[in-house]
Design a protein around this motif. Sequence first.
Motif, short mmCIF file in Angstrom:
data_model
loop_
_atom_site.label_atom_id
_atom_site.label_comp_id
_atom_site.label_asym_id
_atom_site.label_seq_id
_atom_site.Cartn_x
_atom_site.Cartn_y
_atom_site.Cartn_z
N UNK A 20 0.81 -1.22 0.16
CA UNK A 20 0.04 0.09 0.02
C UNK A 20 0.78 1.24 -0.15
N UNK A 21 1.85 1.19 0.74
CA UNK A 21 2.92 2.44 0.91
C UNK A 21 3.54 2.59 -0.47
N UNK A 22 3.83 1.65 -1.26
CA UNK A 22 4.52 1.57 -2.63
C UNK A 22 3.52 2.49 -3.60
N UNK A 23 2.31 1.73 -3.33
CA UNK A 23 1.31 2.09 -4.31
C UNK A 23 0.94 3.57 -4.33
N UNK A 24 0.94 3.98 -3.06
CA UNK A 24 0.70 5.66 -2.77
C UNK A 24 1.71 6.43 -3.13
N UNK A 25 3.05 5.97 -3.09
CA UNK A 25 4.11 6.58 -3.51
C UNK A 25 3.97 6.71 -4.93
N UNK A 26 3.85 5.79 -5.57
CA UNK A 26 3.81 5.51 -7.29
C UNK A 26 2.85 6.55 -7.99
N UNK A 27 1.64 6.36 -7.22
CA UNK A 27 0.44 6.90 -7.97
C UNK A 27 -0.04 8.20 -7.31
N UNK A 28 0.42 8.59 -5.98
CA UNK A 28 0.28 10.08 -5.49
C UNK A 28 1.36 10.89 -5.41
N UNK A 29 2.30 10.52 -4.74
CA UNK A 29 3.55 11.16 -4.20
C UNK A 29 4.11 11.64 -5.44
N UNK A 30 4.60 10.65 -6.44
CA UNK A 30 5.41 10.90 -7.43
C UNK A 30 4.92 11.78 -8.37
N UNK A 31 3.45 11.37 -8.87
CA UNK A 31 3.14 12.60 -9.89
C UNK A 31 2.79 13.93 -9.37
N UNK A 32 2.47 13.87 -8.12
CA UNK A 32 2.16 15.28 -7.30
C UNK A 32 3.67 16.04 -7.14
N UNK A 33 4.62 15.33 -7.06
CA UNK A 33 5.85 16.06 -6.82
C UNK A 33 6.33 16.56 -8.68
N UNK A 34 6.16 15.71 -9.30
CA UNK A 34 6.35 16.24 -10.79
C UNK A 34 5.47 17.38 -11.03
N UNK A 35 4.24 17.43 -10.81
CA UNK A 35 3.38 18.59 -11.11
C UNK A 35 4.11 19.81 -10.28
N UNK A 36 4.35 19.48 -9.02
CA UNK A 36 4.97 20.87 -8.17
C UNK A 36 6.20 21.34 -8.99
N UNK A 37 6.87 20.40 -9.30
CA UNK A 37 8.36 21.06 -10.04
C UNK A 37 7.93 21.46 -11.16
N UNK A 38 6.88 21.11 -12.18
CA UNK A 38 6.69 21.69 -13.31
C UNK A 38 5.96 23.01 -13.22
#
Length: 194
Positions: A20-38
């Motif tokens: 569950x932690x890995x899924x949250x990191x892959x599908x929530x945290x990484x896209x959010x961090x990419x959007x924040x960076x963009x």
Amino acid sequence: MKTAATKLEQLAAIVILLCATVLIAVFVVLPMSMTIRETHDQIAHNQALISRLSAHADAPNMPEADLASLQSRILRENRYLQASTEPLAAAALQQHIKALLSEFGASALSIRNIPKPKDDARRSVALRVAINTEAEQLVEFIYALETETPFVIVNNIKITSGAWRRQLANQPAEDALSVEFNAVAFMPPWEAEG
């Protein structure tokens, strides 16, 4: 036996928690961090663009002598809209703007007439123009619009980044700008006297 089953249940719970932690990191945290960076990159780009454009806006207001010189030059060079009525002048200005937009690769979203105040005796037409363009094209377009015939004054400019709209449409962000401005042009004053 109960101990082995309990340990197996604990191990299964830990594995599920890790998944569950890995899924949250892959599908929530990484896209959010990419959007924040963009978004951060877009903000930095827009700040640089604003500072570059505001350097041109810091010029002092035109002295009265220069304004009179400009008015006489416009009269001498006949840089008025060549139309007999205000609706024809508005149509001519709209065609001029559309031609310049296509020349510089910008796209018009809308062009509409701005009603003139009843007490305004000048023979002028004003349009509210909304376009999509890139920063360099915008500068070239406005320069051409203000320097070619007919003489056009550009004011009330509103520039917003169109990148977020393109991201919503899953298109590349590029340097997209949504720009709205007023374009004012004048008809020859001597036709009003006749």
